[in-house]
Design an enzyme around this catalytic site. Structure first.
Site, PDB file in Angstrom:
ATOM      1  N   SER A 137       9.945  47.914  23.675  1.00  0.00           N
ATOM      2  CA  SER A 137      11.148  47.140  23.369  1.00  0.00           C
ATOM      3  C   SER A 137      11.291  45.991  24.363  1.00  0.00           C
ATOM      4  CB  SER A 137      12.399  48.026  23.424  1.00  0.00           C
ATOM      5  OG  SER A 137      12.620  48.501  24.744  1.00  0.00           O
TER       6      SER A 137
ATOM      7  N   LYS B 113      14.048  47.005  42.983  1.00  0.00           N
ATOM      8  CA  LYS B 113      13.535  45.664  42.716  1.00  0.00           C
ATOM      9  C   LYS B 113      13.216  44.927  44.018  1.00  0.00           C
ATOM     10  CE  LYS B 113      13.773  46.039  38.246  1.00  0.00           C
ATOM     11  NZ  LYS B 113      12.538  46.168  37.440  1.00  0.00           N
TER      12      LYS B 113
ATOM     13  N   SER C 239      13.645  41.550  38.964  1.00  0.00           N
ATOM     14  CA  SER C 239      14.930  41.123  38.424  1.00  0.00           C
ATOM     15  C   SER C 239      15.546  40.202  39.467  1.00  0.00           C
ATOM     16  CB  SER C 239      15.836  42.340  38.203  1.00  0.00           C
ATOM     17  OG  SER C 239      17.195  41.957  38.057  1.00  0.00           O
TER      18      SER C 239
ATOM     19  N   TYR D  12      19.043  50.280  41.591  1.00  0.00           N
ATOM     20  CA  TYR D  12      18.248  49.316  40.818  1.00  0.00           C
ATOM     21  C   TYR D  12      17.842  48.140  41.706  1.00  0.00           C
ATOM     22  CZ  TYR D  12      17.169  45.983  37.031  1.00  0.00           C
ATOM     23  OH  TYR D  12      16.570  45.083  36.196  1.00  0.00           O
TER      24      TYR D  12
ATOM     25  N   THR E  82      18.039  42.110  25.838  1.00  0.00           N
ATOM     26  CA  THR E  82      17.322  43.377  25.665  1.00  0.00           C
ATOM     27  C   THR E  82      18.352  44.504  25.633  1.00  0.00           C
ATOM     28  OG1 THR E  82      17.090  43.939  28.017  1.00  0.00           O
ATOM     29  CG2 THR E  82      15.457  42.417  27.081  1.00  0.00           C
TER      30      THR E  82
END
Length: 265
Positions: A16, A159, A142, A155, A190
């Site tokens: 995806s 990253k 990111s 997160y 997304t």
């Protein structure tokens, strides 16, 4: 310009979002694809789409959160197909929970998926690239890999770790003609916010407005592939949110005032 036609390319997170678009674009170029994700059903759909353009497309679903699966799959892929020409570490998961509410188990899970899986796969393909004297490695970070942001502590940490690891690898791999590119997407259209996990490990289940109004995933994938081909060390991909990276670098005090006022969605 580098071509990936008839070259072996392995993409994680390919079922995806950005990964799907990367797979389709590279299939259209005639690359030989190995596609992976933790969703076999959706992965199979993407693989079928890719087979309309390329004669070689293999599916290897596995769970990035389980190191034993990552290791065993990497071993199988390398032993079966030999040298990987391009590895795109793209699979991952986001987060929506405050630091004070997040148990360390969640931090570890996110680090396992978003960072350690990248390390394992990269170390698996690296010897073959060194032996061949060529190769490309890419890692999807990111803009949260450049600054911390509310509700994304683990997160952002994962990253940031990607930057440290792959910048080091870039310096070490250059003598072997191996190119390393880190992509820093901003808000891309997304399902990442839908699948982000909360403090209890449950899905966030909400499409963040920023994500919904972000750059189309296909445009992101085009810019990502272009950066890889140009052997760029890093690429920022997104809309106006990318300015936050430069504001932090040039005007850190202003950045810290802004980041505490932005609604974290």
């Amino acid at each position: 310009m580098v071509s990936f036609k008839n070259r072996l390319v392995w993409i994680t997170g390919a079922s995806s979002g950005i990964g799907r678009e990367l797979a389709l674009l590279l299939a259209e170029e005639g690359a030989h694809l190995i596609l992976s994700s933790n969703d076999p059903k959706e992965l199979s759909k993407v693989a079928d789409e890719c087979r309309e353009f390329t004669s070689f497309c293999q599916e290897y679903p596995f769970d990035l959160s389980k190191p034993e699966e990552v290791n065993s799959t990497a071993e199988t892929v390398v032993n079966t197909f030999g040298n990987i020409y391009l590895l795109i570490n793209n699979g991952g998961i986001s987060q929506r929970s405050l630091v004070k509410d997040t148990p360390v188990e969640i931090d570890r899970r996110i680090m396992e998926i978003d960072y350690f899986s990248y390390v394992i796969l990269t170390k698996a393909v690296l010897p073959g690239m060194i032996e061949a004297g060529e190769g490309f490695i890419a890692a999807t970070s990111s803009i949260s890999g450049k600054f911390g942001f509310p509700l994304r502590s683990a997160y952002a940490a994962a990253k940031h770790a990607i930057q440290g690891f792959f910048e080091t690898l870039r310096a070490e791999a250059k003598p072997h003609n191996i190119s390393v590119t880190i992509a820093y997407p901003g808000r891309i259209q997304t399902n990442i916010s839908l699948h982000a996990i909360d403090s209890k490990g449950n899905k966030h289940g909400v499409m963040d407005p920023g994500q919904q109004n972000g750059m189309p995933a296909r445009e992101c994938a085009k810019r990502y592939i272009r950066a890889i081909k140009k052997r760029k060390p890093e690429v920022y991909i997104g809309k106006s949110e990318i300015l936050m990276v430069h504001i932090k670098r040039l005007f850190p005090r202003l950045f810290f005032r802004i980041v505490t006022k932005i609604k974290p969605t």
